[in-house]
Design an enzyme around this catalytic site. Sequence first.
Site, PDB file in Angstrom:
ATOM      1  N   HIS A 167       0.814  -1.221   0.000  1.00  0.00           N
ATOM      2  CA  HIS A 167       0.000   0.000   0.000  1.00  0.00           C
ATOM      3  C   HIS A 167       0.848   1.272   0.000  1.00  0.00           C
ATOM      4  CE1 HIS A 167      -3.252  -2.766   0.647  1.00  0.00           C
ATOM      5  NE2 HIS A 167      -2.673  -3.198   1.742  1.00  0.00           N
ATOM      6  N   GLU A 174      -0.815   2.627   6.955  1.00  0.00           N
ATOM      7  CA  GLU A 174      -0.154   1.324   6.970  1.00  0.00           C
ATOM      8  C   GLU A 174       1.211   1.386   6.305  1.00  0.00           C
ATOM      9  OE1 GLU A 174      -0.554  -3.275   5.375  1.00  0.00           O
ATOM     10  OE2 GLU A 174      -2.256  -1.927   5.091  1.00  0.00           O
ATOM     11  N   HIS A 232       3.069  -6.291   5.057  1.00  0.00           N
ATOM     12  CA  HIS A 232       1.836  -5.609   5.443  1.00  0.00           C
ATOM     13  C   HIS A 232       1.677  -5.609   6.956  1.00  0.00           C
ATOM     14  CE1 HIS A 232      -0.029  -5.561   1.366  1.00  0.00           C
ATOM     15  NE2 HIS A 232       0.841  -6.537   1.195  1.00  0.00           N
ATOM     16  N   GLU A 280       1.812 -10.284   7.473  1.00  0.00           N
ATOM     17  CA  GLU A 280       0.996  -9.332   8.235  1.00  0.00           C
ATOM     18  C   GLU A 280       1.649  -9.226   9.608  1.00  0.00           C
ATOM     19  OE1 GLU A 280      -1.452  -7.488   7.235  1.00  0.00           O
ATOM     20  OE2 GLU A 280      -2.399  -8.480   5.534  1.00  0.00           O
TER      21      GLU A 280
END
Length: 162
Positions: free
Chosen positions: A11, A26, A83, A150
């Site tokens: 992102h 993020e 992420h 993540e």
Amino acid sequence: MVKKVAWGAGHGIHTPGKRTPDGEREWSFNNVVVTEGIKHLEGNYDDVEVLRLDDPTGERDVPLQERTNKANAWGADVYVSTHHNANTGKWGSWTGTETYTYLGNHPSTEQLASKVHKRIVNAYGLRDRGLKKADFHVLRETKMDAVLTEGGYMDSTIDIKK
């Protein structure tokens, strides 16, 4: 033999919805991990080349197809997409890290994911949410072993401290 690692912070700064309840994006979390990870690889291994797939300024959210095409064309041996999770967008007590590989049975990718995941869990000291499978573009469209991590929940009062 040189190992080629294609690595991207998931992102961009302007991606809607990817932020903490306080408004931190993020990408800022992902960028720290990717920047430090690249420094570590380049500073400690002579036989590793790294290609960064996202925009290092975060201003441009590089499309997924562009990222995977670039990694494939470069002939990467490994693809890593970094992420950080979010749950409700409001502060809560959920916690943990998880690592994804593509659907099906891919032993070398799963071995890579296991090694990467173990290091992330140890580094963050958060709950181990395990290895998971998903049909994410960056896992499906790459020609090399690919993992998506993540690192913790941006909207967790536990994880945000890490």
